[in-house]
Write a protein that holds these residues in place. Sequence first.
Motif, PDB file in Angstrom:
ATOM      1  N   THR A  12       0.831  -1.208   0.000  1.00  0.00           N
ATOM      2  CA  THR A  12       0.000   0.000   0.000  1.00  0.00           C
ATOM      3  C   THR A  12       0.864   1.255   0.000  1.00  0.00           C
ATOM      4  O   THR A  12       0.619   2.192  -0.766  1.00  0.00           O
ATOM      5  CB  THR A  12      -0.942  -0.004   1.211  1.00  0.00           C
ATOM      6  OG1 THR A  12      -1.885  -1.068   1.074  1.00  0.00           O
ATOM      7  CG2 THR A  12      -1.707   1.307   1.327  1.00  0.00           C
ATOM      8  N   THR A  42      -6.721   5.061  -1.230  1.00  0.00           N
ATOM      9  CA  THR A  42      -7.566   4.952  -2.413  1.00  0.00           C
ATOM     10  C   THR A  42      -6.837   5.656  -3.536  1.00  0.00           C
ATOM     11  O   THR A  42      -6.484   6.838  -3.408  1.00  0.00           O
ATOM     12  CB  THR A  42      -8.940   5.615  -2.201  1.00  0.00           C
ATOM     13  OG1 THR A  42      -9.670   4.863  -1.226  1.00  0.00           O
ATOM     14  CG2 THR A  42      -9.735   5.650  -3.496  1.00  0.00           C
ATOM     15  N   SER A  56      -8.844   0.559  -3.832  1.00  0.00           N
ATOM     16  CA  SER A  56      -8.780   0.953  -2.426  1.00  0.00           C
ATOM     17  C   SER A  56      -8.354  -0.243  -1.596  1.00  0.00           C
ATOM     18  O   SER A  56      -8.841  -1.362  -1.802  1.00  0.00           O
ATOM     19  CB  SER A  56     -10.147   1.446  -1.946  1.00  0.00           C
ATOM     20  OG  SER A  56     -10.509   2.663  -2.568  1.00  0.00           O
ATOM     21  N   TRP A  59      -8.514   0.005   4.225  1.00  0.00           N
ATOM     22  CA  TRP A  59      -9.592   0.580   5.026  1.00  0.00           C
ATOM     23  C   TRP A  59     -10.233  -0.515   5.870  1.00  0.00           C
ATOM     24  O   TRP A  59     -10.257  -1.687   5.487  1.00  0.00           O
ATOM     25  CB  TRP A  59     -10.637   1.244   4.128  1.00  0.00           C
ATOM     26  CG  TRP A  59     -10.078   2.299   3.225  1.00  0.00           C
ATOM     27  CD1 TRP A  59      -9.882   2.208   1.880  1.00  0.00           C
ATOM     28  CD2 TRP A  59      -9.608   3.601   3.595  1.00  0.00           C
ATOM     29  NE1 TRP A  59      -9.333   3.360   1.384  1.00  0.00           N
ATOM     30  CE2 TRP A  59      -9.149   4.244   2.414  1.00  0.00           C
ATOM     31  CE3 TRP A  59      -9.534   4.296   4.807  1.00  0.00           C
ATOM     32  CZ2 TRP A  59      -8.633   5.529   2.415  1.00  0.00           C
ATOM     33  CZ3 TRP A  59      -9.011   5.582   4.804  1.00  0.00           C
ATOM     34  CH2 TRP A  59      -8.565   6.187   3.622  1.00  0.00           C
ATOM     35  N   TRP A  65     -15.149   2.293   4.047  1.00  0.00           N
ATOM     36  CA  TRP A  65     -15.381   1.600   2.780  1.00  0.00           C
ATOM     37  C   TRP A  65     -16.490   2.260   1.968  1.00  0.00           C
ATOM     38  O   TRP A  65     -16.403   2.334   0.740  1.00  0.00           O
ATOM     39  CB  TRP A  65     -15.701   0.124   3.023  1.00  0.00           C
ATOM     40  CG  TRP A  65     -14.473  -0.706   3.262  1.00  0.00           C
ATOM     41  CD1 TRP A  65     -14.126  -1.382   4.383  1.00  0.00           C
ATOM     42  CD2 TRP A  65     -13.400  -0.914   2.331  1.00  0.00           C
ATOM     43  NE1 TRP A  65     -12.907  -2.009   4.221  1.00  0.00           N
ATOM     44  CE2 TRP A  65     -12.436  -1.744   2.970  1.00  0.00           C
ATOM     45  CE3 TRP A  65     -13.148  -0.498   1.033  1.00  0.00           C
ATOM     46  CZ2 TRP A  65     -11.266  -2.155   2.354  1.00  0.00           C
ATOM     47  CZ3 TRP A  65     -11.981  -0.906   0.411  1.00  0.00           C
ATOM     48  CH2 TRP A  65     -11.048  -1.723   1.061  1.00  0.00           C
ATOM     49  N   ALA A  68     -14.847   5.158   0.360  1.00  0.00           N
ATOM     50  CA  ALA A  68     -13.969   4.733  -0.737  1.00  0.00           C
ATOM     51  C   ALA A  68     -14.789   4.376  -1.970  1.00  0.00           C
ATOM     52  O   ALA A  68     -14.449   4.772  -3.100  1.00  0.00           O
ATOM     53  CB  ALA A  68     -13.120   3.543  -0.296  1.00  0.00           C
ATOM     54  N   HIS A  72     -14.767   6.123  -5.890  1.00  0.00           N
ATOM     55  CA  HIS A  72     -14.594   5.426  -7.164  1.00  0.00           C
ATOM     56  C   HIS A  72     -15.763   5.714  -8.104  1.00  0.00           C
ATOM     57  O   HIS A  72     -15.568   5.961  -9.304  1.00  0.00           O
ATOM     58  CB  HIS A  72     -14.444   3.924  -6.930  1.00  0.00           C
ATOM     59  CG  HIS A  72     -13.121   3.530  -6.350  1.00  0.00           C
ATOM     60  ND1 HIS A  72     -11.927   3.724  -7.002  1.00  0.00           N
ATOM     61  CD2 HIS A  72     -12.810   2.972  -5.153  1.00  0.00           C
ATOM     62  CE1 HIS A  72     -10.932   3.285  -6.249  1.00  0.00           C
ATOM     63  NE2 HIS A  72     -11.443   2.817  -5.124  1.00  0.00           N
ATOM     64  N   LEU A  82     -11.915  -3.015  -4.791  1.00  0.00           N
ATOM     65  CA  LEU A  82     -11.891  -2.801  -3.353  1.00  0.00           C
ATOM     66  C   LEU A  82     -11.284  -4.056  -2.743  1.00  0.00           C
ATOM     67  O   LEU A  82     -11.769  -5.169  -2.995  1.00  0.00           O
ATOM     68  CB  LEU A  82     -13.296  -2.549  -2.796  1.00  0.00           C
ATOM     69  CG  LEU A  82     -13.766  -1.084  -2.783  1.00  0.00           C
ATOM     70  CD1 LEU A  82     -13.841  -0.527  -4.195  1.00  0.00           C
ATOM     71  CD2 LEU A  82     -15.110  -0.939  -2.083  1.00  0.00           C
TER      72      LEU A  82
END
Length: 262
Positions: A12, A42, A56, A59, A65, A68, A72, A82
């Motif tokens: 990440t 994200t 993403s 999270w 979420w 996020a 998107h 995700l």
Amino acid sequence: MSDSLLAERVETAGWADLMRACPDGLAAGLGLSIIERAGAMTSLASRIPVAMFNRSSGWRTPEDWKAALARHKESGAEDYFLQPLPGDEAAFAGWASTEGLVLRSRWTKMIRSCDAPPEASTSLRIGEAGPAHAQAFAEVALAGFDMPPMLAPWLVALSGRPGWRTYVGWDGDVPVSAAALRIDGDTAWCGLGATLPSHRGRGGQSALFGRRIADARDAGCRVVVTETGEDTERAPNPSYRNMVRAGFRLTYLRENWAPPKA
């Protein structure tokens, strides 16, 4: 921290810095932005219709979420992933299903210590790209991933960027393989490994893994992580097998939840 969570956080952080490396003008043209918080991110690239760039991860809470997912959808990107954290899959699946998302695929998350870098035989000459060969690195990496040449300035920017090292595999004077390494404290992330179709099967990626693991060790790293698509009977993945040969072991299979394909 478990190895699976460590692998997630290293990737990440590496991906977030890769996004930040994109030159401002190109980033604006791609609709590129990054949102980060405490090990989560994200990434958005509304004009790149590839889920890899629109995803993403990290999270935890339903509220995070939901935010996020909203980003998107608002970005206008055609596709996105995700990616729930290890251990959160069951709860995430229930929420994602109610949002109309589907489990599209899984990625293998790999880790190994930096001890005893592997030796790999190859007919290619492996060298660090640096600024002198930044363009060669960028061109081969993009061609290997079948990405447009217009993205070259983005990858050129990695050569010489703090924390990053880029590499090229040469067949004589012709660049045919590429790979990158990001060092962050005592961890390292291997990414952007690609070889031109004409030169696959010649040990280039195995040799590039060996070089990167050795360089990570020499820089004081204790672990190196990487990832690739799941290796299955129906869809064999040579990259996964290269990682296993290089001493990486599977920590977990990360799920990629996405909108249904049209």
